[in-house]
Design a protein around this motif. Structure first.
Motif, mmCIF file in Angstrom:
data_model
loop_
_atom_site.group_PDB
_atom_site.id
_atom_site.type_symbol
_atom_site.label_atom_id
_atom_site.label_comp_id
_atom_site.label_asym_id
_atom_site.label_seq_id
_atom_site.Cartn_x
_atom_site.Cartn_y
_atom_site.Cartn_z
ATOM 1 N N LEU A 238 39.566 44.686 51.398
ATOM 2 C CA LEU A 238 38.151 44.962 51.676
ATOM 3 C C LEU A 238 37.276 44.456 50.529
ATOM 4 N N ILE A 239 37.713 44.700 49.294
ATOM 5 C CA ILE A 239 36.962 44.209 48.135
ATOM 6 C C ILE A 239 36.881 42.684 48.173
ATOM 7 N N GLN A 240 38.005 42.035 48.435
ATOM 8 C CA GLN A 240 38.018 40.569 48.460
ATOM 9 C C GLN A 240 37.100 40.038 49.560
ATOM 10 N N ASN A 241 37.153 40.642 50.728
ATOM 11 C CA ASN A 241 36.335 40.171 51.834
ATOM 12 C C ASN A 241 34.841 40.293 51.518
ATOM 13 N N LEU A 242 34.439 41.413 50.951
ATOM 14 C CA LEU A 242 33.012 41.611 50.677
ATOM 15 C C LEU A 242 32.550 40.849 49.438
ATOM 16 N N ILE A 243 33.316 40.925 48.373
ATOM 17 C CA ILE A 243 32.875 40.391 47.090
ATOM 18 C C ILE A 243 33.018 38.873 47.017
ATOM 19 N N VAL A 244 34.154 38.367 47.487
ATOM 20 C CA VAL A 244 34.412 36.920 47.384
ATOM 21 C C VAL A 244 33.826 36.175 48.576
ATOM 22 N N VAL A 245 34.143 36.642 49.786
ATOM 23 C CA VAL A 245 33.771 35.903 50.989
ATOM 24 C C VAL A 245 32.308 36.124 51.373
ATOM 25 N N LYS A 246 31.908 37.386 51.525
ATOM 26 C CA LYS A 246 30.561 37.668 52.031
ATOM 27 C C LYS A 246 29.469 37.384 51.003
ATOM 28 N N PHE A 247 29.589 37.962 49.804
ATOM 29 C CA PHE A 247 28.521 37.824 48.819
ATOM 30 C C PHE A 247 28.734 36.673 47.841
ATOM 31 N N GLY A 248 29.977 36.251 47.640
ATOM 32 C CA GLY A 248 30.254 35.169 46.706
ATOM 33 C C GLY A 248 29.935 35.516 45.261
ATOM 34 N N TRP A 249 30.060 36.799 44.905
ATOM 35 C CA TRP A 249 29.754 37.215 43.540
ATOM 36 C C TRP A 249 30.773 36.668 42.553
ATOM 37 N N ILE A 250 32.019 36.506 43.012
ATOM 38 C CA ILE A 250 33.072 35.929 42.174
ATOM 39 C C ILE A 250 33.908 34.994 43.037
ATOM 40 N N SER A 251 34.671 34.123 42.384
ATOM 41 C CA SER A 251 35.532 33.199 43.125
ATOM 42 C C SER A 251 36.867 33.875 43.452
ATOM 43 N N SER A 252 37.633 33.224 44.295
ATOM 44 C CA SER A 252 38.942 33.754 44.668
ATOM 45 C C SER A 252 39.873 33.818 43.468
ATOM 46 N N SER A 253 39.809 32.826 42.603
ATOM 47 C CA SER A 253 40.668 32.855 41.411
ATOM 48 C C SER A 253 40.238 33.964 40.454
ATOM 49 N N GLU A 254 38.929 34.198 40.326
ATOM 50 C CA GLU A 254 38.457 35.317 39.506
ATOM 51 C C GLU A 254 38.938 36.639 40.085
ATOM 52 N N PHE A 255 38.942 36.746 41.415
ATOM 53 C CA PHE A 255 39.427 37.969 42.055
ATOM 54 C C PHE A 255 40.895 38.218 41.726
ATOM 55 N N THR A 256 41.692 37.153 41.763
ATOM 56 C CA THR A 256 43.108 37.279 41.415
ATOM 57 C C THR A 256 43.258 37.724 39.963
ATOM 58 N N ASP A 257 42.432 37.171 39.082
ATOM 59 C CA ASP A 257 42.466 37.578 37.674
ATOM 60 C C ASP A 257 42.091 39.056 37.536
ATOM 61 N N ILE A 258 41.096 39.494 38.297
ATOM 62 C CA ILE A 258 40.687 40.899 38.264
ATOM 63 C C ILE A 258 41.851 41.794 38.670
ATOM 64 N N VAL A 259 42.537 41.421 39.733
ATOM 65 C CA VAL A 259 43.666 42.218 40.204
ATOM 66 C C VAL A 259 44.733 42.306 39.122
ATOM 67 N N ALA A 260 45.040 41.182 38.489
ATOM 68 C CA ALA A 260 46.065 41.172 37.437
ATOM 69 C C ALA A 260 45.655 42.040 36.254
ATOM 70 N N VAL A 261 44.426 41.874 35.784
ATOM 71 C CA VAL A 261 43.960 42.658 34.640
ATOM 72 C C VAL A 261 43.831 44.134 35.012
ATOM 73 N N SER A 262 43.365 44.417 36.212
ATOM 74 C CA SER A 262 43.201 45.804 36.645
ATOM 75 C C SER A 262 44.529 46.534 36.756
ATOM 76 N N GLN A 263 45.594 45.814 37.065
ATOM 77 C CA GLN A 263 46.907 46.436 37.133
ATOM 78 C C GLN A 263 47.437 46.751 35.745
ATOM 79 N N MET A 264 47.060 45.954 34.763
ATOM 80 C CA MET A 264 47.590 46.149 33.414
ATOM 81 C C MET A 264 46.761 47.122 32.587
ATOM 82 N N THR A 265 45.525 47.391 32.989
ATOM 83 C CA THR A 265 44.681 48.297 32.220
ATOM 84 C C THR A 265 44.766 49.705 32.799
#
Length: 190
Positions: A27-54
């Protein structure tokens, strides 16, 4: 305008993101990356990786980062970006807080009712489906590489991580460290 969009978007994600942070990812990816384009798909993947480690829930960590980045990308300063990250984090938590207050008032009274038990069984199935959607949304050429060697290495790291954590019950932190070291060494060699 960006602050209202952040509040509404993350409140909606918090309201309909059943299954916790991992269930929210698609849901986050669909709204943030696809609908609003606030971040890119690669940035989203980075967020997921960092969010899992923090420390902290992945949904809230993601909201914090996206809130900051969206405000910066809207051309505002770092002070406004910090306010955006706080707003996004608050907005994603608010529905859960309200719902838990309401549910806790009624759950103890009706927890043994057959209809409540049936609803909980169906919600478990929905959560599994949302988790599967989150996993499938992260399996892409952008995350696994564009050439055959990188794709094979990414799939190998993915499969080894899965086997080590699921079958052999290794500590996920150890698997993350080993995969990071292997990926770093691989990228310097190739």
């Amino acid at each position: 305008m960006i602050f209202w969009q952040l509040f509404y978007t993350f409140f909606t994600i918090g309201l309909f993101g059943f299954g916790g942070g991992y269930g929210m990812l698609s849901l986050i990816q669909n709204l943030i990356v696809v609908k609003f384009g606030w971040i890119s798909s690669s940035e989203f993947t980075d967020i997921v990786a960092v969010s899992q480690m923090t420390p902290g829930p992945i949904g809230i960590n993601s909201a914090t980062y996206v809130g900051y980045t969206a405000v910066i990308n809207a051309g505002m300063g770092k002070g406004a970006a910090v306010a955006g990250s706080l707003l996004a984090s608050f907005s994603i938590m608010l529905p859960s807080f309200i719902l838990m207050l309401l549910i806790s008032m009624f759950f103890m009274k009706y927890s043994s009712h057959p209809m409540v038990k049936d609803v909980l069984i169906w919600l478990r199935r929905v959560v599994v489906g949302l988790l599967a959607a989150a996993v499938l949304s992260l399996i892409s050429r952008e995350n696994f590489g564009t050439d055959n060697i990188r794709i094979a290495a990414s799939i190998s790291i993915f499969a080894a991580s899965f086997l080590l954590t699921y079958r052999l019950k290794w500590n996920p932190i150890l698997v993350i460290v080993i995969a990071g070291i292997f990926g770093g060494v691989f990228n310097t060699l190739v």
